[in-house]
Structure formats: C-alpha cells, structure tokens
Design a protein around this motif. Structure first.
Motif, PDB file in Angstrom:
ATOM      1  N   ALA A   1      81.937-100.651  63.360  1.00 33.11           N
ATOM      2  CA  ALA A   1      80.942-100.811  62.503  1.00 33.11           C
ATOM      3  C   ALA A   1      80.374 -99.421  62.048  1.00 33.11           C
ATOM      4  CB  ALA A   1      79.859-101.630  63.155  1.00 33.11           C
ATOM      5  N   ALA A   2      79.921 -99.257  60.853  1.00 32.69           N
ATOM      6  CA  ALA A   2      79.415 -98.143  60.259  1.00 32.69           C
ATOM      7  C   ALA A   2      78.020 -98.351  60.585  1.00 32.69           C
ATOM      8  CB  ALA A   2      79.894 -97.889  58.839  1.00 32.69           C
ATOM      9  N   MET A   3      77.175 -97.637  61.264  1.00 29.19           N
ATOM     10  CA  MET A   3      75.541 -97.736  61.573  1.00 29.19           C
ATOM     11  C   MET A   3      74.795 -97.045  61.042  1.00 29.19           C
ATOM     12  SD  MET A   3      76.112-100.578  63.510  1.00 29.19           S
ATOM     13  CE  MET A   3      74.536-101.049  64.045  1.00 29.19           C
ATOM     14  N   GLN A   4      73.808 -97.310  60.626  1.00 32.07           N
ATOM     15  CA  GLN A   4      72.739 -96.410  59.994  1.00 32.07           C
ATOM     16  C   GLN A   4      72.041 -95.669  61.326  1.00 32.07           C
ATOM     17  OE1 GLN A   4      72.364 -96.342  56.639  1.00 32.07           O
ATOM     18  NE2 GLN A   4      71.098 -94.440  56.950  1.00 32.07           N
ATOM     19  N   ARG A   5      71.989 -94.423  61.237  1.00 29.69           N
ATOM     20  CA  ARG A   5      71.555 -93.647  62.167  1.00 29.69           C
ATOM     21  C   ARG A   5      70.131 -93.754  62.255  1.00 29.69           C
ATOM     22  NH1 ARG A   5      74.095 -88.604  64.768  1.00 29.69           N
ATOM     23  NH2 ARG A   5      76.283 -88.878  64.175  1.00 29.69           N
ATOM     24  N   PRO A   6      69.521 -93.968  63.655  1.00 30.70           N
ATOM     25  CA  PRO A   6      68.098 -94.128  63.517  1.00 30.70           C
ATOM     26  C   PRO A   6      67.124 -92.830  63.332  1.00 30.70           C
ATOM     27  CG  PRO A   6      68.872 -93.964  65.915  1.00 30.70           C
ATOM     28  CD  PRO A   6      70.094 -94.229  64.751  1.00 30.70           C
ATOM     29  N   ALA A   7      65.989 -92.737  62.865  1.00 31.62           N
ATOM     30  CA  ALA A   7      65.257 -91.691  62.703  1.00 31.62           C
ATOM     31  C   ALA A   7      65.265 -90.669  64.013  1.00 31.62           C
ATOM     32  CB  ALA A   7      63.794 -92.121  62.192  1.00 31.62           C
ATOM     33  N   PRO A   8      65.097 -89.526  63.837  1.00 31.91           N
ATOM     34  CA  PRO A   8      65.066 -88.751  65.231  1.00 31.91           C
ATOM     35  C   PRO A   8      63.472 -88.676  65.726  1.00 31.91           C
ATOM     36  CG  PRO A   8      65.646 -87.269  63.364  1.00 31.91           C
ATOM     37  CD  PRO A   8      65.464 -88.777  62.598  1.00 31.91           C
ATOM     38  N   LEU A   9      63.746 -88.762  67.204  1.00 31.63           N
ATOM     39  CA  LEU A   9      62.489 -88.985  67.821  1.00 31.63           C
ATOM     40  C   LEU A   9      61.704 -87.872  68.076  1.00 31.63           C
ATOM     41  CD1 LEU A   9      63.831 -91.074  70.895  1.00 31.63           C
ATOM     42  CD2 LEU A   9      62.801 -91.844  68.715  1.00 31.63           C
ATOM     43  N   ASP A  10      60.390 -87.802  68.163  1.00 26.86           N
ATOM     44  CA  ASP A  10      59.438 -86.584  68.284  1.00 26.86           C
ATOM     45  C   ASP A  10      59.452 -86.200  69.931  1.00 26.86           C
ATOM     46  OD1 ASP A  10      57.158 -84.842  67.516  1.00 26.86           O
ATOM     47  OD2 ASP A  10      56.127 -85.867  69.064  1.00 26.86           O
TER      48      ASP A  10
ATOM     49  N   ARG B   1      84.996 -98.288  49.292  1.00 25.95           N
ATOM     50  CA  ARG B   1      84.539 -99.414  50.210  1.00 25.95           C
ATOM     51  C   ARG B   1      84.397 -99.012  51.747  1.00 25.95           C
ATOM     52  NH1 ARG B   1      87.773-104.716  48.295  1.00 25.95           N
ATOM     53  NH2 ARG B   1      89.372-102.898  48.534  1.00 25.95           N
ATOM     54  N   VAL B   2      85.768 -98.224  51.878  1.00 26.31           N
ATOM     55  CA  VAL B   2      86.301 -97.885  53.503  1.00 26.31           C
ATOM     56  C   VAL B   2      85.912 -96.361  53.464  1.00 26.31           C
ATOM     57  CG1 VAL B   2      87.778 -99.887  53.502  1.00 26.31           C
ATOM     58  CG2 VAL B   2      88.734 -97.527  52.681  1.00 26.31           C
ATOM     59  N   ALA B   3      85.203 -95.787  52.623  1.00 25.18           N
ATOM     60  CA  ALA B   3      84.733 -94.279  52.881  1.00 25.18           C
ATOM     61  C   ALA B   3      84.225 -94.180  54.201  1.00 25.18           C
ATOM     62  CB  ALA B   3      84.058 -93.907  51.817  1.00 25.18           C
ATOM     63  N   ASP B   4      83.506 -94.857  54.693  1.00 22.72           N
ATOM     64  CA  ASP B   4      82.909 -94.516  56.240  1.00 22.72           C
ATOM     65  C   ASP B   4      83.820 -94.428  57.263  1.00 22.72           C
ATOM     66  OD1 ASP B   4      80.366 -94.472  54.996  1.00 22.72           O
ATOM     67  OD2 ASP B   4      79.857 -96.399  55.820  1.00 22.72           O
TER      68      ASP B   4
ATOM     69  N   ALA C   1      75.398 -85.882  58.586  1.00 23.39           N
ATOM     70  CA  ALA C   1      75.152 -85.631  57.077  1.00 23.39           C
ATOM     71  C   ALA C   1      74.758 -86.864  56.268  1.00 23.39           C
ATOM     72  CB  ALA C   1      75.859 -84.756  56.616  1.00 23.39           C
ATOM     73  N   ALA C   2      75.876 -87.829  56.445  1.00 29.01           N
ATOM     74  CA  ALA C   2      75.443 -89.085  55.484  1.00 29.01           C
ATOM     75  C   ALA C   2      74.530 -90.261  56.331  1.00 29.01           C
ATOM     76  CB  ALA C   2      76.979 -89.966  55.739  1.00 29.01           C
ATOM     77  N   GLY C   3      73.960 -89.846  57.448  1.00 26.50           N
ATOM     78  CA  GLY C   3      73.039 -90.769  58.109  1.00 26.50           C
ATOM     79  C   GLY C   3      73.716 -91.833  58.723  1.00 26.50           C
ATOM     80  N   ARG C   4      75.176 -91.661  59.307  1.00 26.54           N
ATOM     81  CA  ARG C   4      75.736 -92.843  59.826  1.00 26.54           C
ATOM     82  C   ARG C   4      76.330 -92.249  61.173  1.00 26.54           C
ATOM     83  NH1 ARG C   4      80.045 -91.501  55.813  1.00 26.54           N
ATOM     84  NH2 ARG C   4      81.033 -89.976  56.693  1.00 26.54           N
ATOM     85  N   TYR C   5      76.775 -93.393  61.943  1.00 32.65           N
ATOM     86  CA  TYR C   5      77.496 -93.241  63.209  1.00 32.65           C
ATOM     87  C   TYR C   5      78.420 -94.528  62.920  1.00 32.65           C
ATOM     88  CZ  TYR C   5      74.493 -96.473  66.109  1.00 32.65           C
ATOM     89  OH  TYR C   5      74.120 -97.649  66.681  1.00 32.65           O
ATOM     90  N   ILE C   6      79.552 -94.226  64.028  1.00 27.22           N
ATOM     91  CA  ILE C   6      80.545 -95.278  63.933  1.00 27.22           C
ATOM     92  C   ILE C   6      80.526 -95.882  65.418  1.00 27.22           C
ATOM     93  CG2 ILE C   6      82.966 -95.801  63.829  1.00 27.22           C
ATOM     94  CD1 ILE C   6      81.703 -95.398  61.198  1.00 27.22           C
ATOM     95  N   ALA C   7      80.276 -97.215  65.643  1.00 29.30           N
ATOM     96  CA  ALA C   7      80.197 -97.915  66.887  1.00 29.30           C
ATOM     97  C   ALA C   7      81.437 -98.502  67.030  1.00 29.30           C
ATOM     98  CB  ALA C   7      79.218 -98.856  66.695  1.00 29.30           C
ATOM     99  N   GLU C   8      82.122 -98.102  68.287  1.00 28.99           N
ATOM    100  CA  GLU C   8      83.492 -98.742  68.382  1.00 28.99           C
ATOM    101  C   GLU C   8      83.598 -99.639  69.562  1.00 28.99           C
ATOM    102  OE1 GLU C   8      87.919 -96.962  69.440  1.00 28.99           O
ATOM    103  OE2 GLU C   8      86.365 -95.572  69.319  1.00 28.99           O
TER     104      GLU C   8
END
Length: 275
Positions: free
Chosen positions: A108-117, A20-23, A39-46
């Motif tokens: 909060a573990a957040m989902q990374r947004p898709a890369p921009l063009d 549950r707390v792997a992130d 690589a996991a498609g996440r980032y951490i907001a603090e």
C-alpha cells in the motif's frame, strides 16, 4: 475501488508510462526510494499485517497494490476506504511493475504523517534512543522493534540515518515504527541543546577507555536518559562522544569484541530501562 491492471488481449503495457502505478515503480532501488518517497510525501507498507497496522495507526492510504487472489482477505480494508484505488493483477504483472516478487501478499502506498515536534516528544519521555547515521534499514527496523518492546519512549534519528519508513525497515520492525514516536533531528548541536534543556543525560554506547559497564550505569537509574547508538562499523562519532555525559559498554565474553548495533541496542534498552 478495485482497478484491474490486466491489459486487454494483445495490448502492450508499459508500467513506466502508467501514472496509476507510479508509486510502485523501482521498488527495489533503495537509494532512489529513500530520496523519492519522503519528497513525494509517501511510504510503502509491505505485507497485509503491516498495511493493517499502518491503517490502525491512523495513516491514510493513497492506494493498494496486490494480487487478485488476496481480494477476500483485504475486503474489509477496501470497504473502509471505498474511494482509494486498489490495483490488482496477476503476480507476474505486479512483479514486472514493482521489480520484485510480492511474496508477502500486498503493498500500500501510504501518506506520510506530519513530522512530530521534538520538544513535544521529549516532554514526557524518560528513555530515548538516538540513531546516529545508522545506514542499514534492517538494523533501523530491528532497533525500533526493540525500542517499542523494551520501554523506550521515543527514537531520534540524525539527518543521515536510514529512513524508518522505508519498506524494509517497516517490515523488520513489524510495524512498530507506527507505534513509537520518532523525530528526524536537525543540526547535532541543536539536538544536544534540546536534550540538555529537557534534563537528559546523554549516554553513548561505545567502547572507550572511559566507558562504564552497562549494569553500573543502570544502577544509577538516571531520571532521563538518551542512549546514542552509532553507525555500523565506525560506531559513535567523536562529536557525539565529546557531547556525551557517559560512555557505556556491554561486557563481552570469549574474545568477542562487540555486538551488531541492533543486538546491542536490545541489551542496552533492557538494562537501562526506567525503573
């Protein structure tokens, strides 16, 4: 969905074996997180402020992680995302999991947004910053904050530049990494080709024999300008200098030879702003 992490009395608890707390494990290992989080498609907001700015930017939370005492202050966010787990516990337990004290209240573990063009980002931009291998997360965050405040339309980062979505970079930027478009570049020659095709003048902020004072370059009021900022210490690379159209220097007084890259970026962004 509130999930209390407090173990039952007498129960042994090993965070490393709790999926549950792997992130949130190994939060203090910057090198590991810079590789693992993308690589996991996440980032951490603090911090509660940064978490709210991430959500306001349309980023999706994977989970929340904070001390139980912060529940009232974050109740509206939890109501907004009723199916997202909010892991709570006493500060000592959370510190054991994350590896540092959560003095800013919440993660909060957040989902990374898709890369921009890149082409789409450059289409309407008049001022862009290029961060060439800037390795320090504090400097990256500070540059993003200045860029957002001083009229830079986009930030481009080279492959070896620090991650703008690493938690320290986000925190120093005060969440402006969510507001200003940014793109991680591919090979340098391809990036230069894109910029030239879009009509940008490439300006390297570097002390060279050919460098012009920033106020002289500002007076030329280039229609589209890309400012290259080099890594700490070494500065702009020979490769980037060779590809630049102009080198720019900030005149120094009292025998000071240079400014920190974040401080120099703020001066240059202001002087070279689109008029």
């Amino acid at each position: 969905m509130i999930v209390d992490l407090t173990p039952a009395e007498g129960e042994a608890y090993d965070p490393a074996s709790d999926p549950r707390v792997a992130d949130y494990l190994a939060m203090s290992d910057a090198a590991l997180r810079q590789a693992a989080d993308p690589a996991a498609g996440r980032y951490i907001a603090e911090s509660t402020t940064v978490v709210r700015r991430a959500v306001a930017a349309g980023h999706a939370p994977r989970s929340f992680f904070f001390a139980r005492k912060h529940l009232p202050a974050l109740a509206d966010l939890l109501e907004q995302f009723p199916d997202v787990p909010a892991y709570v516990g006493e500060p000592e337990l959370l510190e054991r999991i994350a590896g540092f004290h959560l003095h800013r209240g919440a993660l909060a573990a957040m989902q990374r947004p898709a890369p921009l063009d890149l082409e789409a980002v450059l289409r309407d931009a008049r001022r862009v910053a290029i961060l060439e291998d800037v390795a320090d997360h504090t400097n990256v965050g500070a540059i993003f904050r200045s860029a957002s405040a001083l009229g830079v339309d986009a930030v481009l980062i080279t492959p070896r530049c620090a991650d703008p979505l690493y938690r320290r970079a986000i925190r120093v930027s005060m969440g402006t990494v969510f507001q200003i478009p940014w793109v991680r570049l591919g090979p340098w020659h391809e990036a230069v080709a894109h910029l030239r095709a879009a009509g940008f003048t490439l300006a390297a902020l570097e002390v060279t024999d050919a460098a012009q004072s920033v106020d002289v370059v500002a007076a030329e009021n280039h229609e589209r300008l890309a400012l290259i900022l080099g890594t700490e210490g070494a500065g702009v690379s020979e490769r980037a200098l060779a590809d630049s159209d102009v080198q720019v220097v900030i005149p120094m007084a009292a025998g000071v030879d240079s400014l920190n890259v974040a401080a120099a970026s703020a001066v240059a962004f202001w002087e070279l702003r689109s008029r």
